[in-house]
Design an enzyme around this catalytic site. Sequence first.
Site, mmCIF file in Angstrom:
data_model
loop_
_atom_site.group_PDB
_atom_site.id
_atom_site.type_symbol
_atom_site.label_atom_id
_atom_site.label_comp_id
_atom_site.label_asym_id
_atom_site.label_seq_id
_atom_site.Cartn_x
_atom_site.Cartn_y
_atom_site.Cartn_z
ATOM 1 N N HIS A 128 47.638 28.501 32.802
ATOM 2 C CA HIS A 128 48.183 27.133 33.351
ATOM 3 C C HIS A 128 49.471 26.727 32.127
ATOM 4 C CE1 HIS A 128 45.570 26.250 36.574
ATOM 5 N NE2 HIS A 128 44.719 27.034 35.922
ATOM 6 N N ASN A 201 42.300 22.643 41.168
ATOM 7 C CA ASN A 201 43.472 23.307 41.850
ATOM 8 C C ASN A 201 43.831 22.982 43.157
ATOM 9 O OD1 ASN A 201 43.485 25.252 39.479
ATOM 10 N ND2 ASN A 201 42.329 26.811 40.227
HETATM 11 FE FE1 HDD Z 1 40.757 26.593 34.041
HETATM 12 C C1 HDD Z 1 43.222 25.340 31.966
HETATM 13 C C2 HDD Z 1 41.641 24.620 36.574
HETATM 14 C C3 HDD Z 1 38.638 28.412 36.142
HETATM 15 C C4 HDD Z 1 39.312 28.270 31.279
HETATM 16 N N1 HDD Z 1 42.142 25.354 34.306
HETATM 17 C C5 HDD Z 1 42.955 24.967 33.385
HETATM 18 C C6 HDD Z 1 43.703 24.032 34.265
HETATM 19 C C7 HDD Z 1 43.381 23.915 35.301
HETATM 20 C C8 HDD Z 1 42.304 24.748 35.446
HETATM 21 C C9 HDD Z 1 44.165 22.912 36.163
HETATM 22 C C10 HDD Z 1 44.955 23.343 33.412
HETATM 23 C C11 HDD Z 1 44.842 21.813 32.760
HETATM 24 C C12 HDD Z 1 45.799 21.508 32.178
HETATM 25 O O1 HDD Z 1 46.847 20.904 33.124
HETATM 26 O O2 HDD Z 1 46.083 21.213 31.086
HETATM 27 N N2 HDD Z 1 40.193 26.688 36.222
HETATM 28 C C13 HDD Z 1 40.624 25.887 36.707
HETATM 29 C C14 HDD Z 1 39.920 25.857 38.191
HETATM 30 C C15 HDD Z 1 38.721 26.971 38.027
HETATM 31 C C16 HDD Z 1 39.027 27.348 36.620
HETATM 32 C C17 HDD Z 1 39.884 25.014 39.440
HETATM 33 C C18 HDD Z 1 37.920 27.271 38.696
HETATM 34 C C19 HDD Z 1 37.317 26.704 39.752
HETATM 35 N N3 HDD Z 1 38.983 28.156 33.681
HETATM 36 C C20 HDD Z 1 38.459 28.684 34.579
HETATM 37 C C21 HDD Z 1 37.354 29.443 34.097
HETATM 38 C C22 HDD Z 1 37.561 29.308 32.801
HETATM 39 C C23 HDD Z 1 38.722 28.475 32.643
HETATM 40 C C24 HDD Z 1 36.355 29.976 34.669
HETATM 41 C C25 HDD Z 1 36.893 29.839 31.672
HETATM 42 C C26 HDD Z 1 35.673 30.325 31.353
HETATM 43 N N4 HDD Z 1 40.974 26.743 32.082
HETATM 44 C C27 HDD Z 1 40.438 27.652 31.124
HETATM 45 C C28 HDD Z 1 41.013 27.333 29.750
HETATM 46 C C29 HDD Z 1 42.349 26.354 30.081
HETATM 47 C C30 HDD Z 1 42.161 26.261 31.479
HETATM 48 C C31 HDD Z 1 41.303 28.620 28.874
HETATM 49 C C32 HDD Z 1 43.635 26.761 29.706
HETATM 50 C C33 HDD Z 1 44.166 25.553 28.840
HETATM 51 C C34 HDD Z 1 43.263 24.481 28.885
HETATM 52 O O3 HDD Z 1 42.164 25.042 29.567
HETATM 53 O O4 HDD Z 1 43.385 23.407 28.446
HETATM 54 O O5 HDD Z 1 40.033 26.638 28.685
#
Ligand code: HDD
Length: 750
Positions: A128, A201
């Site tokens: 993202h 999402n």
């Molecule tokens: Fe995630 C970012 C949504 C599964 C780990 N995720 C991130 C963002 C969104 C989502 C909208 C951007 C937030 C922003 O605008 O700053 N992610 C989801 C959804 C998931 C999902 C709807 C499943 C239902 N994500 C998911 C899993 C993991 C992560 C299973 C890790 C185990 N996601 C992250 C992250 C991020 C992220 C690495 C990257 C940047 C951040 O968090 O701030 O932690």
Amino acid sequence: VAATAQALPRNPHKESEYGEAGARCPYQGAQAAAPDASVGASSLSERQHIPKTGEPAEPGVNAVGGELARVRADAQGQALTTNQGVPVSDNQHSLKAGLRGPALLKDFILREKITHFDHERIPERIVHARGSAAHGYFECYESLAPLTRASLFAKKGKRTPVFVRFSTVAGERGSKDTARDVRGFAVKFYTDEGNWDLVGNNMPVFFIQDAMKFPDLVHAVKPEPHHGMPQAASAHDTFWDFVSLMPESTHMLMWLMSDRAIPRSYRMMQGFGVHTFRFVNEQGESRLVKFHWNPVSGTHSQVWDEAVKVSGDDPDFHRRDLWEAIDAGNGPQWELGVQIFTEEEAERFSFDVLDATKIVPEELVPVRPIGRMVLDRNPDNFFAETEQVAFCTAHVVPGVDFTNDPLLAGRIHSYVDTQISRLGGPNFHELPINAPLAPVHNNQRDGMHRQAVHRGRVAYEPNSLGGGCPFQAGMEGYVSFPEPVAGDELRGHPERFAEHYNQATLFYDSQTDWERRHLTGAFVFELSKVTVAAIRQRMVASLRNVSEELAQTVADGLGMALPEPLPRALREVPRPEVAQSPSLSLSARPGQVGVATRKVAILVAEGVDGAAVSKVAQALIKAGVVVRLVGQRIGPVATADGGALDADASLDNQPSAVFDGAVVPGGATALERWRQDGRALEFVRDTYRHGKTLLALGEGAGLLQAAGIDPAADDEGLVAGDAPAAAAAAFIQSLARHRHPARETTPTRV
Ligand code: HDD
């Protein structure tokens, strides 16, 4: 400032800069006359919104007071300084020993400036990375007290400030907006009992069931590690290798290959909390809950060829759309809906509600609208707000709790953890955009970039020296729902997690014909980019478990024989409750705003019928359409009646793909010019090919004919006429239908 400039040494050899002529300009590095600061102050508009509340300020009240204003910097009327507040006399030249001599190490001003610049970038989000955000508010329709004690749902009409970031997933920070991808829909509610982040999402399911697999999924979709390609695309071997080996991703692949993955705008897509969460009320009773955001503008998408072209014409297409809509006072709105059910009901479903690859069909549990969200203010600064905002699934408030979804469990850890490296330490909650409106009091101290100046000698609890403060809030505070836990420690998943195809079939079967066509085309396109035939085989083998029709069409599109179906994990497939769910189709939500904010091009060229252009433009503007006069070049265009129009866009700088529809006015000379211009022909061809509404007035129909389009064809998206007012009305009606997929042929005829 002027006096200082006068006193500075001048270079006598640079007469033009400092001599007679130069005297009229301020000395380089000096300020022109400081603007009158009071002018800015008095123009602070009542229409501006109070930061983080979204409420308009009272008449006469300075709208920029409040939380974020504390840190806003505005250099209007100010002299340039270093970061230490020391006024800078010359911002153009480094300190040197002699005009042609070496630069000096003691030039602390140069060094401070360059050092800061060297560190201006922070790591981008691992997923993202590319996103756009806006401020606004959430308004509750009615008290939800029987369901949840969450304070934002406490009272009818209660408003809670929000900051919302939309994003793509796979692409890097500078990638294009219109990639085929999932879109992030992350909402930060600044509630009066702390911040709640609903990090969702635009698709209600996910690729995997367990967080253990997330790094693998992301490694597979990101550019391949040996050559760093492709950017912002899933159409490559490693992604399809992974998902074809991961049948649980099949349902999500249906969504990803559908037009949901190429939305027309952030304003026109749904949002979902994805996981099953809990609501907990004052009495400690809990219900399970799924969150849905439904856009008032309806759900609309692009077609693939359009998305590809937009990515070149305007890589910031969605960012610009959101910004301009809010800037023009047309901030987008969504309705928040919930599906509420009990654990006992969930137990009876044919699927597991802890499995993030499953939806709860709306036919099974209807969506109840509980409030609306309005985004009405653009950020002041992209980096400070959009880039530094930190969403964390662990940020919940009293009344909202988790379930045992194993994907959610990993997320509760991941988001806080990632901010620590991305934002440089554990104090990211103090960044103004992340700071809650609710007061923060605890005994956490120090760490990188600590802002708060904690007073007193007590930083522990219990204490008597600080009067026992801050004290535990007890039942007033966050009390985790006491869910009973039983079972052995083990790695594995429940039986119902092993059924991967029922809901993929439900999705496919619930699409309209044109949606199915687009979805199939996307599978063919993406798999045609896969270079290893065995991966294509395995994927099509998996699709046979979704739909024979789908598998056969994809196989045909790839020129391959239909492989044996992939063996299913379950010998006995549970019978799904629902075979059709119309709400899964984009066409289920046309929206309530008609053509407002849609973009329409009116082609203009010398000799165009100026009166007709004006009439159509007026009618469109009245309907809320954003109109551009697209010329062969920008600037004045002489009309047939001797008048002039001002083309504010050109066939080069705003090609067809960035519009929702086009008007070709009459005028014999103009028609001749367009016929000779390949760009004009391409413009109408693309408008047609992308299923958009075309209006031809008078001789304008000749351009359609020249482009191979029959203006008289039986096509509700083709409007022709000689009377501009009537034709404009018919055009507006047709434009409201968004796209006209009935005209599509494979391969495209035009
Ligand atoms: Fe995630 C970012 C949504 C599964 C780990 N995720 C991130 C963002 C969104 C989502 C909208 C951007 C937030 C922003 O605008 O700053 N992610 C989801 C959804 C998931 C999902 C709807 C499943 C239902 N994500 C998911 C899993 C993991 C992560 C299973 C890790 C185990 N996601 C992250 C992250 C991020 C992220 C690495 C990257 C940047 C951040 O968090 O701030 O932690």
